[in-house]
Design an enzyme around this catalytic site. Structure first.
Site: not given
Ligand code: IDP
Ligand code: MG
Length: 138
Positions: A112, A9, A49, A126, A115
């Site tokens: 984070n 990212k 997304y 994807e 992805h």
């Molecule tokens: P993942 O990346 O671990 O699969 P997902 O639930 O698919 O997690 O969420 C996609 C992305 O959205 C996450 O990697 C993160 O960058 C962001 N995200 C997920 N939950 C939150 C939240 O509660 N607050 C802000 N950003 C979030």
């Molecule tokens: Mg995800």
């Protein structure tokens, strides 16, 4: 053999840890079969997304994902989807296991670093979002 989509990212690219992430993939026998670097616009990030459209963090997430260059890879290996998610760690870095990419480098639940696809169906969507069949090494 299974394939999964990996993205470093904008926060990971900006902090200069592309090499560190790739090192962890390669040392865990995840083979890179496609790779490119690009910067998405907001609409492209929203398309990627789309599954999270209704989430409160959707606008912020797609803004962040279009804020700078990203490195996109297709990884291949045995149980690549689950294996890569294990190497990434939990979405929230505070809950991520020791030694995972997110535990070691994430600064925020949103920023984070990486992805990864979460299922075979998601992986197909994807991968095809970013790569055509000629761009995948066989
Ligand atoms: P993942 O990346 O671990 O699969 P997902 O639930 O698919 O997690 O969420 C996609 C992305 O959205 C996450 O990697 C993160 O960058 C962001 N995200 C997920 N939950 C939150 C939240 O509660 N607050 C802000 N950003 C979030
Ligand atoms: Mg995800």
């Amino acid at each position: 053999m299974e394939r999964t989509l990996s993205i470093i990212k904008p926060d990971g690219v900006a902090r200069g840890i592309i090499g560190e992430v790739i090192q962890r993939l390669e040392s865990n026998k995840l083979k890179i079969v496609a790779m490119k670097m690009l910067k998405m616009n907001k609409t492209q990030a929203e398309g990627f997304y789309a599954v999270h459209e209704a989430r409160p963090f959707f606008d912020s997430l797609t803004y962040f994902m279009s804020s700078g260059p990203i490195v996109i890879m297709v990884l291949e290996g045995e149980n690549a989807i689950a294996k890569y998610r294990e190497i990434m760690g939990a979405t929230d870095y505070k809950e991520a296991a020791e030694g995972t990419i997110r535990k070691d480098f994430a600064t925020d639940i949103e920023k984070n670093v990486v992805h990864g696809s979460d299922s075979p169906e998601t992986a197909i969507f994807e991968i095809s979002y970013f790569f055509n069949s000629f761009e995948l090494i066989h």
